[in-house]
Design a protein around this motif. Structure first.
Motif, PDB file in Angstrom:
ATOM      1  N   PRO A 157      12.866   9.902  -7.562  1.00 43.06           N
ATOM      2  CA  PRO A 157      11.661  10.415  -8.237  1.00 43.06           C
ATOM      3  C   PRO A 157      11.338  11.852  -7.848  1.00 43.06           C
ATOM      4  N   ALA A 158      10.904  12.619  -8.845  1.00 42.05           N
ATOM      5  CA  ALA A 158      10.452  13.983  -8.590  1.00 42.05           C
ATOM      6  C   ALA A 158       9.039  13.997  -8.032  1.00 42.05           C
ATOM      7  N   ILE A 159       8.365  12.858  -8.133  1.00 41.06           N
ATOM      8  CA  ILE A 159       6.995  12.717  -7.657  1.00 41.06           C
ATOM      9  C   ILE A 159       7.010  11.893  -6.374  1.00 41.06           C
ATOM     10  N   THR A 160       6.237  12.309  -5.407  1.00 42.01           N
ATOM     11  CA  THR A 160       6.140  11.574  -4.137  1.00 42.01           C
ATOM     12  C   THR A 160       5.032  10.537  -4.228  1.00 42.01           C
ATOM     13  N   PHE A 161       5.387   9.286  -3.949  1.00 47.35           N
ATOM     14  CA  PHE A 161       4.382   8.227  -3.922  1.00 47.35           C
ATOM     15  C   PHE A 161       3.684   8.230  -2.575  1.00 47.35           C
ATOM     16  N   ARG A 162       2.362   8.144  -2.609  1.00 49.11           N
ATOM     17  CA  ARG A 162       1.604   7.998  -1.357  1.00 49.11           C
ATOM     18  C   ARG A 162       0.505   6.973  -1.582  1.00 49.11           C
ATOM     19  N   PRO A 163       0.496   5.900  -0.785  1.00 50.24           N
ATOM     20  CA  PRO A 163      -0.509   4.853  -0.988  1.00 50.24           C
ATOM     21  C   PRO A 163      -1.901   5.311  -0.590  1.00 50.24           C
ATOM     22  N   ALA A 164      -2.903   4.616  -1.092  1.00 57.09           N
ATOM     23  CA  ALA A 164      -4.278   4.880  -0.683  1.00 57.09           C
ATOM     24  C   ALA A 164      -4.455   4.480   0.784  1.00 57.09           C
ATOM     25  N   ALA A 165      -5.355   5.161   1.459  1.00 49.91           N
ATOM     26  CA  ALA A 165      -5.664   4.871   2.874  1.00 49.91           C
ATOM     27  C   ALA A 165      -4.403   4.858   3.732  1.00 49.91           C
ATOM     28  N   ALA A 166      -3.523   5.827   3.501  1.00 52.00           N
ATOM     29  CA  ALA A 166      -2.220   5.847   4.183  1.00 52.00           C
ATOM     30  C   ALA A 166      -2.356   5.921   5.700  1.00 52.00           C
ATOM     31  N   ASN A 167      -3.325   6.720   6.184  1.00 55.77           N
ATOM     32  CA  ASN A 167      -3.475   6.868   7.631  1.00 55.77           C
ATOM     33  C   ASN A 167      -3.978   5.583   8.293  1.00 55.77           C
ATOM     34  N   VAL A 168      -4.628   4.725   7.513  1.00 58.04           N
ATOM     35  CA  VAL A 168      -5.091   3.441   8.038  1.00 58.04           C
ATOM     36  C   VAL A 168      -3.949   2.426   8.056  1.00 58.04           C
ATOM     37  N   LEU A 169      -3.040   2.529   7.104  1.00 63.95           N
ATOM     38  CA  LEU A 169      -1.905   1.601   7.047  1.00 63.95           C
ATOM     39  C   LEU A 169      -0.903   1.873   8.168  1.00 63.95           C
ATOM     40  N   ALA A 170      -0.744   3.147   8.523  1.00 65.28           N
ATOM     41  CA  ALA A 170       0.319   3.549   9.448  1.00 65.28           C
ATOM     42  C   ALA A 170       0.322   2.785  10.776  1.00 65.28           C
ATOM     43  N   GLY A 382       0.803   4.080  23.451  1.00 68.20           N
ATOM     44  CA  GLY A 382       1.125   5.503  23.377  1.00 68.20           C
ATOM     45  C   GLY A 382       1.026   6.031  21.954  1.00 68.20           C
ATOM     46  N   ALA A 383       1.527   5.243  20.997  1.00 68.21           N
ATOM     47  CA  ALA A 383       1.464   5.651  19.591  1.00 68.21           C
ATOM     48  C   ALA A 383       0.020   5.789  19.123  1.00 68.21           C
ATOM     49  N   PHE A 384      -0.798   4.794  19.468  1.00 67.48           N
ATOM     50  CA  PHE A 384      -2.209   4.810  19.087  1.00 67.48           C
ATOM     51  C   PHE A 384      -2.921   6.017  19.700  1.00 67.48           C
ATOM     52  N   SER A 385      -2.656   6.274  20.980  1.00 64.98           N
ATOM     53  CA  SER A 385      -3.353   7.351  21.689  1.00 64.98           C
ATOM     54  C   SER A 385      -3.054   8.717  21.087  1.00 64.98           C
ATOM     55  N   LEU A 386      -1.813   8.916  20.621  1.00 64.56           N
ATOM     56  CA  LEU A 386      -1.468  10.195  20.000  1.00 64.56           C
ATOM     57  C   LEU A 386      -1.954  10.247  18.550  1.00 64.56           C
ATOM     58  N   HIS A 387      -1.749   9.167  17.823  1.00 67.77           N
ATOM     59  CA  HIS A 387      -2.160   9.143  16.412  1.00 67.77           C
ATOM     60  C   HIS A 387      -3.665   9.379  16.282  1.00 67.77           C
ATOM     61  N   THR A 388      -4.447   8.788  17.171  1.00 64.93           N
ATOM     62  CA  THR A 388      -5.902   8.899  17.059  1.00 64.93           C
ATOM     63  C   THR A 388      -6.400  10.290  17.422  1.00 64.93           C
ATOM     64  N   PHE A 389      -5.482  11.169  17.838  1.00 60.74           N
ATOM     65  CA  PHE A 389      -5.823  12.581  18.024  1.00 60.74           C
ATOM     66  C   PHE A 389      -5.963  13.272  16.676  1.00 60.74           C
ATOM     67  N   PHE A 390      -5.342  12.707  15.635  1.00 67.39           N
ATOM     68  CA  PHE A 390      -5.373  13.292  14.294  1.00 67.39           C
ATOM     69  C   PHE A 390      -6.157  12.456  13.286  1.00 67.39           C
ATOM     70  N   ASP A 391      -6.431  11.221  13.620  1.00 65.35           N
ATOM     71  CA  ASP A 391      -7.210  10.337  12.750  1.00 65.35           C
ATOM     72  C   ASP A 391      -8.097   9.464  13.628  1.00 65.35           C
ATOM     73  N   SER A 392      -9.352   9.318  13.241  1.00 68.66           N
ATOM     74  CA  SER A 392     -10.286   8.525  14.052  1.00 68.66           C
ATOM     75  C   SER A 392     -10.060   7.039  13.810  1.00 68.66           C
ATOM     76  N   LEU A 393      -9.017   6.520  14.442  1.00 66.09           N
ATOM     77  CA  LEU A 393      -8.606   5.136  14.190  1.00 66.09           C
ATOM     78  C   LEU A 393      -9.661   4.134  14.623  1.00 66.09           C
ATOM     79  N   HIS A 394     -10.496   4.512  15.584  1.00 67.17           N
ATOM     80  CA  HIS A 394     -11.507   3.571  16.078  1.00 67.17           C
ATOM     81  C   HIS A 394     -12.548   3.228  15.017  1.00 67.17           C
ATOM     82  N   MET A 395     -12.611   4.019  13.936  1.00 63.83           N
ATOM     83  CA  MET A 395     -13.614   3.775  12.907  1.00 63.83           C
ATOM     84  C   MET A 395     -13.282   2.569  12.033  1.00 63.83           C
ATOM     85  N   GLU A 396     -12.018   2.159  12.008  1.00 62.07           N
ATOM     86  CA  GLU A 396     -11.635   0.973  11.234  1.00 62.07           C
ATOM     87  C   GLU A 396     -11.564  -0.214  12.180  1.00 62.07           C
TER      88      GLU A 396
END
Length: 757
Positions: A157-170, A382-396
């Motif tokens: 595909p020439a178009i990139t698919f990105r799901p809704a709430a992607a940072n929450v799914l990760a 470790g993954a959570f601690s770094l990821h939550t530097f870019f997204d406020s994961l604690h809010m979900e």
């Protein structure tokens, strides 16, 4: 009397079924923001928490409360933040969610101590994570099927698919991937290895599809930690293998070349996936959020401005619209500083360091055992601690619950058979009654509000008012309840109820006193004040709306109109120029011809901003090649092809436009209208009339984000985790302008209707 006896295996299966079912309910059903907006899910959630708490209290808590002092200090800091919050209601609701995390930690810790195997909690989290990953894959598969249907045999595909709430799914994707990797390492059965390898591939595929850069970095950190710990564990074997490899330089060199090629290839693929209209630089795209968080912290350094109030700071720090309502800083640590200050930071560090020390201690003790989950848990931490530097994961809540369930399951140690049985002290866990009672009290408070909103959306305004007034009697400090009552009264005033207009003004004043950040409240209030003849205050209030959200053309138009009425011509001129700069398409509206003052402003603006010539096919092609991810580029090129009579190419572009990224609802409106034009060009006037009318109706459904955005709510669901009326703008508001092109389209629609008969 028949006595039912179960084998150890039977008991385990029952326990495992219960644990997996409850974890899936928590994470998949009640753990997301949308869940705490739906009243039926709130009721179900409170019932589930009540059942779990009462059963736990009934059986008592066997284990001595773990990490008691850090949790007490953390809760105290949280309570202090609520007490000094700029909106204690929002902060108290967030504290209720936080207390659910503590409850889950204590409950799981106690169950593991009682002998419930840690692995069943891991399996529950794996199950929920896999369901999320599978759902994402199915969503992508459906999108890809549509792509192939539109573009046969075009496999890439020439178009990139990105799901809704992607940072929450990760986080769920890399949770499943990290544990699958570890299980793949420790499993001995070939069938198990195959299963875990497939899970590993599936979860990483979904993580890749999310295009979550924070998630990717977190996952990379998690994999690095797991490989490092496995390396420490397998040090002897690795050193032996390395010695053997050094003895074969050609093989070593070939291996390095292959590994380098794989890393470069993976990097290129990730780079391509990251090219998406929703992405800026990972640091620059977070810069505004972080700056607002730091500014908020410096204004309230000791106890912060209150949990779950970052959204108010964001509304004051940028123009919303056109930006969306964001209620977190995209960084949990800065979020903590802004909302809880230094007090919260100290309490947080004490809690985290205490738990981390216990975690590291147990990790060292169990590193060489195959029957523990400390290694993959370290990877996820470790993954959570770094990821939550870019997204406020604690809010979900679902993400936080995943972390606390995991940590409790791996940190708790089952009671040894040599240990003496402690007398049950049911008082240890009686504290859970406090958040439970608070939850049911909260439900009692919000019930009439939810009813009132539902009735308002059914146009049952009188009954809606009665219910929302009841909600205010139960909680007079609810900004949203006052705001919704003001909207209801504004409708009743437009229908002729004499006192409703003054009541609406009163309610909006109360709303603004409690929550002063939402520009629309000022714009609505200004419109109501103008209706009662107080145009001077209306202008002053409209100016406040413009100060908060200077990039909203409707607010500028309102301010300009009232200033013009008050003969404040300099202010009116500047505001009218702002309208034209924000909405150039409005420059040909009849509105400007209604007075020489407005016409002169429009003419001077046109002198400096001459209308651009119609875009040619060649220009449209060049623009499209640079913006293949965006709906507007497909629309622009399709329109040029329709003008040229190349209907097949236009048809293909418009079909693909539905798969591309739409940054604004107006782009989808334009796609619908162009599809109508395409049908008309093909001689299908009946179909053109149907689609054309749909486009016109949607265009006229004006909301604060422009044409077609009526009912597109961000403020109430995000700021208050609450439903709200679809109508956000009072009927008394200055009407938005209609550009000439849409007036011409209305005439074209009427012609199609005639031609279709």
């Amino acid at each position: 009397m028949i006595k039912l006896q179960l084998s150890t295996r039977g008991i385990f299966l029952i326990q495992e079924t219960v644990v997996i079912s409850i974890i899936c309910l928590l994470i998949l059903v009640i753990g997301y923001t949308h869940a705490v907006i739906d009243f039926s899910i709130i009721l179900f959630s409170a019932t589930l928490w009540t059942v779990l708490a009462l059963i736990w209290i009934l059986f008592g808590q066997k284990v001595q409360t773990p990490f008691k002092l850090p949790f007490i200090i953390w809760t105290g800091a949280y309570f202090l933040s609520v007490a000094f919050s700029i909106d204690p209601r929002r902060s108290a609701a967030q504290m209720l969610i936080m207390s659910s995390s503590i409850f889950l930690f204590m409950l799981v810790y106690d169950l593991v101590y009682r002998g419930w195997p840690s692995k069943m909690f891991i399996y529950g989290l794996m199950t929920a994570s896999l369901i999320i990953s599978f759902a994402g894959i199915f969503d992508f598969a459906d999108w890809y099927r549509n792509w192939l249907h539109i573009n046969p045999r075009d496999w890439l595909p020439a178009i990139t698919f990105r799901p809704a709430a992607a940072n929450v799914l990760a986080p769920f994707n890399y949770f499943a991937a990290l544990f699958a990797l570890y299980f793949l390492y420790v499993s001995r059965k070939k069938l198990h290895k195959i299963a875990f390898f497939l899970i590993f591939l599936l979860s990483n595929a979904m993580l890749f599809i999310t295009s979550s850069r924070g998630g990717w970095l977190g996952a990379a950190a998690g994999y690095g930690l797991i490989l490092l710990l496995i390396g420490v564990r397998e040090k002897t074997r690795i050193l032996k293998a390395w010695s053997q490899l050094k003895a074969k330089p050609i093989l070593l060199f070939t291996g390095i070349i292959i590994l380098t090629a794989i890393l470069l290839g993976a990097g290129f693929i990730l780079y391509k996936q990251a090219i998406h209209p929703t992405h800026g630089s990972i640091l620059n795209s977070r810069k505004l959020f972080w700056q607002i968080a730091m500014k908020t912290f410096f204004e309230n350094p000791i106890v912060g401005q209150g949990q779950f109030t970052y959204g108010t700071a964001f509304l004051k720090g940028t123009s919303v619209p056109p930006d969306l309502v964001w209620v977190h800083a995209h960084n949990s640590y800065l979020n903590l500083l802004a909302e809880m200050g230094i007090t919260g930071l100290i309490a947080f560090l004490f809690l985290v360091i205490t738990i981390l020390r216990a975690f590291i201690k147990k990790l060292k003790l169990t590193l060489r055992s195959n029957n523990n989950f400390m290694i993959p848990a370290a990877g996820f931490l470790g993954a959570f601690s770094l990821h939550t530097f870019f997204d406020s994961l604690h809010m979900e809540p679902a993400i936080m619950w995943t972390l606390v369930i995991l940590m409790a399951a791996v940190l708790a140690t089952p009671k040894s058979g040599l240990q003496t049985e402690n007398k049950l002290d049911r008082r240890q866990n009686l504290w859970v009654m406090l958040p439970l009672l608070a939850a049911w009290y909260f439900i009692w408070i919000i019930y009439p509000f939810h009813q009132g909103v539902s009735l308002a959306n059914q146009n049952q305004w009188e009954m809606a008012r009665v219910n929302i007034e009841t909600a205010i009697l139960r909680d007079s400090g609810s900004a949203l309840a006052h705001q919704q009552l003001a909207l209801v009264d504004s409708v009743l005033a437009s229908q002729g109820e004499s006192n409703a207009l003054f009541e609406a003004i009163l309610q909006l004043r109360k709303t603004i006193a409690i929550e002063p950040g939402w520009a629309l409240n000022y714009a609505n209030l200004a419109a109501l004040l103008e209706q009662v003849g107080d145009v001077v205050e209306a202008q002053a209030t409209a100016e406040l709306a413009v100060q908060l959200a200077p990039k909203v053309a409707l607010y500028q138009l309102t301010h300009a109109t009232y200033a013009e009425h008050n003969q404040d011509l300099e202010t009116a001129q500047n505001a009218f120029l702002n309208v034209l700069n924000l909405e150039p398409a409005w420059s040909d509206a009849h509105f400007w011809s209604e007075s020489s003052f407005r016409e002169n402003i429009r003419n001077r603006w046109l002198d400096k901003n001459p209308q651009e010539p119609k875009i040619t096919l060649e220009v449209a092609k060049t623009t499209f090649e640079q913006n293949t991810q965006s709906t507007w580029a497909y629309n622009q090129l399709a329109s040029a092809y329709i003008a040229e009579g190349d209907l097949e190419k236009a048809k293909l572009l418009l079909e693909n436009a539905s798969l591309a990224y739409s940054g604004h609802v107006s782009e989808t409106l334009e796609t619908t209208w162009l599809q109508a034009e395409l049908l008309a060009a093909q001689g299908n006037f009946e179909g053109a009339a149907v689609l054309g009318e749909k486009a016109i109706n949607n265009y006229q459904a004006y909301g604060i984000y422009g044409p077609g955005s009526f009912g597109l709510l961000y403020y109430a669901p995000r700021m208050f985790r609450s439903p709200a009326m679809a109508m956000e703008i009072v009927p008394q508001m200055v009407k938005p302008l209609t550009s000439q092109i849409w007036l011409e389209r209305e005439m074209q629609l009427n012609k199609w209707k005639v031609d279709s008969k």
